[in-house]
Design an enzyme around this catalytic site. Structure first.
Site, PDB file in Angstrom:
ATOM      1  CG  ASN A  48      -0.385  -0.185   2.534  1.00 38.60           C
ATOM      2  OD1 ASN A  48       0.629  -0.844   2.692  1.00 38.60           O
ATOM      3  ND2 ASN A  48      -1.011   0.386   3.547  1.00 38.60           N
ATOM      4  CB  CYS A  59      -5.525  -1.150  -1.484  1.00 37.86           C
ATOM      5  SG  CYS A  59      -6.811  -0.496  -0.421  1.00 37.86           S
ATOM      6  CD  GLU A  61      -5.625  -5.784  -1.173  1.00 38.05           C
ATOM      7  OE1 GLU A  61      -5.120  -4.661  -1.054  1.00 38.05           O
ATOM      8  OE2 GLU A  61      -6.359  -6.322  -0.312  1.00 38.05           O
ATOM      9  CB  CYS A 106      -8.898  -4.306  -3.604  1.00 36.89           C
ATOM     10  SG  CYS A 106      -7.839  -2.879  -3.303  1.00 36.89           S
TER      11      CYS A 106
HETATM   12  N1  THU Z   1      -5.329  -1.470   2.765  1.00 35.09           N
HETATM   13  C1  THU Z   1      -4.806  -2.274   1.792  1.00 35.09           C
HETATM   14  O1  THU Z   1      -3.716  -2.008   1.254  1.00 35.09           O
HETATM   15  N2  THU Z   1      -5.516  -3.378   1.430  1.00 35.09           N
HETATM   16  C2  THU Z   1      -6.675  -3.785   2.022  1.00 35.09           C
HETATM   17  O2  THU Z   1      -7.222  -4.807   1.620  1.00 35.09           O
HETATM   18  C3  THU Z   1      -7.232  -3.029   3.125  1.00 35.09           C
HETATM   19  C4  THU Z   1      -6.592  -1.711   3.412  1.00 35.09           C
HETATM   20  C5  THU Z   1      -4.552  -0.295   3.180  1.00 35.09           C
HETATM   21  C6  THU Z   1      -5.144   1.049   2.841  1.00 35.09           C
HETATM   22  C7  THU Z   1      -4.492   1.942   3.864  1.00 35.09           C
HETATM   23  O3  THU Z   1      -3.214   2.339   3.383  1.00 35.09           O
HETATM   24  C8  THU Z   1      -4.288   1.035   5.071  1.00 35.09           C
HETATM   25  O4  THU Z   1      -4.408  -0.297   4.587  1.00 35.09           O
HETATM   26  C9  THU Z   1      -5.317   1.252   6.187  1.00 35.09           C
HETATM   27  O5  THU Z   1      -6.611   1.208   5.704  1.00 35.09           O
END
Ligand code: THU
Length: 150
Positions: A48, A59, A61, A106
């Protein structure tokens, strides 16, 4: 979805956890890595990336899908593993009690690249107690996708 056997799922989960070390998440301090496994054996992983304008954060993903499609991949997605949590001193997420599963946006992005190759990838979430595998189609039933736009 047939899913991955336990050894392959664990290997992909470790690739996701390794990717999380490159997270840029100074605001949430929640590090996430995602690793995509393709039919040719390739693994494409990303973390992320947050922004001072919080809502622009990306995110893991989404970044992994963009990276794979930026390399020209269209379909062939067999599985995606996600590892997320508060970072330890190496920046790797400590596993929480519940697996991190992809957010709604995602799920839709994963569906796009999966649908291009007609696969229903296994989604593998990592928690302290072990791995959870679920089909993407179970996380995003009746998905809207490329086939709707013919
Ligand atoms: N986040 C992800 O990268 N993937 C997920 O499936 C859930 C959330 C990240 C977004 C943000 O940078 C941090 O996690 C907190 O929400």
């Amino acid at each position: 979805m047939s899913g991955l056997d336990a050894a392959d799922a664990a290997t992909l989960a470790m690739a996701a956890r390794e990717a999380a070390r490159t997270a840029y998440a100074p605001y949430s301090r929640f590090h996430v890595g995602a690793a995509l496994l393709f039919a040719d054996g390739a693994v494409v992983a990303a973390a992320n990336v947050e922004n001072a304008s919080y809502g622009l954060s990306l995110c893991a993903e989404a970044n992994a899908v963009a990276k794979a499609m930026g390399e020209g991949r269209r379909g062939g997605l067999l599985a995606v593993a996600i590892a997320g949590g508060r970072p330890d001193r190496a920046g790797s997420p400590a596993f929480g009690p519940d697996p991190v599963m992809p957010c709604g946006r995602c799920r839709q992005m994963l569906h796009e690249i999966a649908a291009l190759g007609g696969t229903d990838p296994a989604v593998i979430g990592v928690a302290a107690g072990g791995l959870t595998q679920v089909a993407l189609s179970a996380l995003l039933p009746h998905a809207f996708g490329p086939a709707n736009l013919v």
